[in-house]
Design a protein around this motif. Structure first.
Motif, PDB file in Angstrom:
ATOM      1  N   GLU A  71       0.843  -0.962   0.028  1.00 55.06           N
ATOM      2  CA  GLU A  71      -0.050   0.123   0.106  1.00 55.06           C
ATOM      3  C   GLU A  71       0.885   1.182   0.052  1.00 55.06           C
ATOM      4  N   ALA A  72       2.134   1.177   0.618  1.00 52.04           N
ATOM      5  CA  ALA A  72       3.081   2.400   1.051  1.00 52.04           C
ATOM      6  C   ALA A  72       3.496   2.429  -0.794  1.00 52.04           C
ATOM      7  N   TYR A  73       3.849   1.404  -1.032  1.00 48.97           N
ATOM      8  CA  TYR A  73       4.315   1.513  -2.536  1.00 48.97           C
ATOM      9  C   TYR A  73       3.484   1.777  -3.733  1.00 48.97           C
ATOM     10  N   ALA A  74       2.219   1.727  -3.559  1.00 46.07           N
ATOM     11  CA  ALA A  74       1.186   1.903  -4.247  1.00 46.07           C
ATOM     12  C   ALA A  74       0.893   3.421  -4.435  1.00 46.07           C
ATOM     13  N   ALA A  75       0.822   3.913  -3.109  1.00 43.46           N
ATOM     14  CA  ALA A  75       0.893   5.274  -2.755  1.00 43.46           C
ATOM     15  C   ALA A  75       1.886   6.222  -3.494  1.00 43.46           C
ATOM     16  N   GLU A  76       3.237   5.636  -3.305  1.00 44.52           N
ATOM     17  CA  GLU A  76       4.240   6.462  -3.573  1.00 44.52           C
ATOM     18  C   GLU A  76       4.210   6.340  -5.377  1.00 44.52           C
ATOM     19  N   LYS A  77       3.877   5.442  -5.814  1.00 45.29           N
ATOM     20  CA  LYS A  77       3.800   5.300  -7.320  1.00 45.29           C
ATOM     21  C   LYS A  77       2.427   5.837  -8.069  1.00 45.29           C
ATOM     22  N   GLY A  78       1.289   6.274  -7.114  1.00 43.59           N
ATOM     23  CA  GLY A  78       0.303   6.917  -7.641  1.00 43.59           C
ATOM     24  C   GLY A  78      -0.780   5.695  -8.166  1.00 43.59           C
ATOM     25  N   LEU A  79      -0.514   4.530  -7.811  1.00 46.11           N
ATOM     26  CA  LEU A  79      -1.382   3.778  -8.035  1.00 46.11           C
ATOM     27  C   LEU A  79      -2.729   3.320  -7.521  1.00 46.11           C
ATOM     28  N   ASN A  80      -3.785   3.228  -8.159  1.00 43.10           N
ATOM     29  CA  ASN A  80      -5.049   3.105  -7.603  1.00 43.10           C
ATOM     30  C   ASN A  80      -5.565   1.797  -7.323  1.00 43.10           C
ATOM     31  N   VAL A  81      -5.066   0.949  -6.319  1.00 46.52           N
ATOM     32  CA  VAL A  81      -4.934  -0.317  -6.248  1.00 46.52           C
ATOM     33  C   VAL A  81      -6.428  -0.991  -5.697  1.00 46.52           C
ATOM     34  N   GLN A  82      -6.553  -2.138  -6.243  1.00 44.05           N
ATOM     35  CA  GLN A  82      -7.969  -2.790  -5.550  1.00 44.05           C
ATOM     36  C   GLN A  82      -7.157  -4.111  -4.803  1.00 44.05           C
ATOM     37  N   LYS A  83      -7.747  -4.744  -3.737  1.00 51.87           N
ATOM     38  CA  LYS A  83      -7.393  -5.831  -3.042  1.00 51.87           C
ATOM     39  C   LYS A  83      -8.486  -6.756  -2.943  1.00 51.87           C
ATOM     40  N   THR A  84      -7.761  -8.087  -3.133  1.00 46.59           N
ATOM     41  CA  THR A  84      -8.847  -9.234  -3.015  1.00 46.59           C
ATOM     42  C   THR A  84      -8.896  -9.767  -1.429  1.00 46.59           C
ATOM     43  N   ASP A  85      -9.982 -10.675  -1.165  1.00 48.70           N
ATOM     44  CA  ASP A  85      -9.613 -10.953   0.139  1.00 48.70           C
ATOM     45  C   ASP A  85      -8.438 -11.772   0.662  1.00 48.70           C
ATOM     46  N   GLY A 112      -5.488 -10.999  -0.500  1.00 52.24           N
ATOM     47  CA  GLY A 112      -4.377 -10.313  -0.411  1.00 52.24           C
ATOM     48  C   GLY A 112      -3.435  -9.812  -1.484  1.00 52.24           C
ATOM     49  N   LEU A 113      -4.287 -10.451  -2.548  1.00 51.55           N
ATOM     50  CA  LEU A 113      -3.546  -9.756  -3.850  1.00 51.55           C
ATOM     51  C   LEU A 113      -4.343  -8.458  -4.112  1.00 51.55           C
ATOM     52  N   TYR A 114      -3.056  -7.367  -4.436  1.00 46.23           N
ATOM     53  CA  TYR A 114      -3.757  -6.291  -4.943  1.00 46.23           C
ATOM     54  C   TYR A 114      -3.148  -6.173  -6.401  1.00 46.23           C
ATOM     55  N   TYR A 115      -4.332  -5.290  -6.821  1.00 46.91           N
ATOM     56  CA  TYR A 115      -4.154  -5.222  -8.408  1.00 46.91           C
ATOM     57  C   TYR A 115      -4.593  -3.985  -9.043  1.00 46.91           C
ATOM     58  N   VAL A 116      -4.263  -3.677 -10.097  1.00 47.38           N
ATOM     59  CA  VAL A 116      -4.806  -2.259 -10.943  1.00 47.38           C
ATOM     60  C   VAL A 116      -5.179  -2.911 -12.538  1.00 47.38           C
ATOM     61  N   ILE A 117      -6.363  -2.705 -12.860  1.00 49.26           N
ATOM     62  CA  ILE A 117      -6.741  -3.071 -14.023  1.00 49.26           C
ATOM     63  C   ILE A 117      -6.471  -1.788 -14.772  1.00 49.26           C
ATOM     64  N   GLU A 118      -5.512  -1.897 -15.885  1.00 48.57           N
ATOM     65  CA  GLU A 118      -5.209  -0.474 -16.333  1.00 48.57           C
ATOM     66  C   GLU A 118      -5.956  -0.370 -17.903  1.00 48.57           C
ATOM     67  N   GLU A 119      -6.267  -1.623 -18.315  1.00 48.30           N
ATOM     68  CA  GLU A 119      -7.061  -1.535 -19.622  1.00 48.30           C
ATOM     69  C   GLU A 119      -8.059  -2.831 -19.372  1.00 48.30           C
ATOM     70  N   GLU A 120      -9.564  -2.351 -19.649  1.00 48.40           N
ATOM     71  CA  GLU A 120     -10.296  -3.603 -19.716  1.00 48.40           C
ATOM     72  C   GLU A 120     -10.513  -4.327 -20.866  1.00 48.40           C
ATOM     73  N   GLY A 121     -10.677  -5.516 -20.831  1.00 48.31           N
ATOM     74  CA  GLY A 121     -10.803  -6.279 -21.955  1.00 48.31           C
ATOM     75  C   GLY A 121     -12.235  -6.575 -22.425  1.00 48.31           C
TER      76      GLY A 121
END
Length: 308
Positions: free
Chosen positions: A173-187, A189-198
């Motif tokens: 979460e600290a890394y994502a904040a530093e990089k400006g990533l709007n991450v989501q989290k699964t139950d 514990g996986l963090y992910y960003v969908i940058e382009e929808e398929g």
């Protein structure tokens, strides 16, 4: 199954105790002339085919530990076989062990390690050894014991993983904040960003997905990629390998858990970033020289095709 002794009892066998009166019997091996001292001498010789369990500690002359079984899940063991012929002094000591033996000795690194000593030791460096045999088990009892130890270790590992997912989640979460990533989290514990929808249908387990990827450590070190241009830019290009999308039969355990879970969130044409805590990646074992134990991984992925 026989009950194993407590750790305290094992340590007494292995290292002796000041309250135990001992004759300090000494012997010398015929090969290599290793003089060894009995802190305690046992009496139960393991029958042929049975297993003798022991703990072992090897240290430098200044008592820095080189190797120890005490902090490992499983002790040392050997199968009793009277037909074996000792090839060196260490063989003589181990093949003569009895349950209850506690032995101390020292010799050169060359003799103790049979010429395969660690690089930081010279052949003539003095090495100390403490050896304690504490149990005898039949083959069937040994199998039960092994299964019980491994199950207990798996439970401990699972508990450690739960803790790491939480702790590493804070780092991610600290890394994502530093990089400006709007991450989501699964139950899980996986963090992910969908940058382009398929597009297309939702992915189900068993679907084959073709995935381009670039994998990084959290410090930005690239350890693998299917994109040749990224490999060249990071000086890891290998002429001998194909650079093409990786086929993954998703949700079937063919890849690390973070990938299995993350790919099920994507579709054909999706581009995403996965930030994976180590228990959902390569865990405590790591993966080769490039991925150390307990490494958080970052993947850029692109799904180029989907086949059901």
């Amino acid at each position: 199954m026989q009950n194993t002794k407590s750790l305290a009892a094992i340590l007494v066998l292995m290292f002796g105790a000041s309250t135990i009166s001992s004759c300090q019997k000494k012997k010398v091996t015929e090969k290599d002339a290793i003089e060894y001292t009995y802190i305690n001498e046992g009496s139960e010789k393991a029958p042929n085919g049975d297993f003798l369990l022991y703990n072992l500690e090897i240290t430098t002359a200044s008592d820095s530990v080189i190797y120890s079984t005490i902090d490992q899940p499983f002790p040392g063991y050997l199968m009793a076989n009277d037909s074996l012929t000792p090839q060196n002094g260490m063989d003589e000591i181990f093949l003569s062990l009895k349950k209850g033996d506690s032995i101390n000795f020292q010799s050169t690194a060359k003799i103790i390690f049979n010429g395969n000593q660690p690089e930081f030791l010279k052949e003539d460096d003095i090495v100390k050894v403490k050896l304690g045999a504490f149990d005898v088990k039949t083959d069937s009892a040994m199998q039960v014991f092994y299964q019980e130890v491994m199950m207990a270790e798996q439970m401990k590992s699972a508990e450690r993983a739960k803790t790491l997912v939480v702790e590493e989640g804070k780092t991610i979460e600290a890394y994502a904040a530093e990089k400006g990533l709007n991450v989501q989290k699964t139950d899980n514990g996986l963090y992910y960003v969908i940058e382009e929808e398929g597009s297309g249908e939702a992915i189900t387990p068993g679907t084959t997905m073709y995935v381009n990827y670039a994998g990084y450590l959290l410090d930005g070190t690239l350890f693998d990629t299917s994109w040749p241009e990224i490999a060249k830019a990071n000086n890891i290009f290998n002429e001998g390998r194909p650079y093409e999308p990786l086929p993954v039969n998703v949700g079937m355990g063919q890849v690390i858990p973070g990938w299995d879970e993350g790919l099920l969130l994507l579709k054909k044409g999706s581009k995403a970033k996965f930030l994976i805590p180590s228990p959902l990646a390569y865990g405590e074992a790591g993966a080769g020289a490039l991925i150390p134990a307990n490494s958080i991984l970052v993947f850029d992925v692109e799904v180029t095709d989907v086949q059901k």
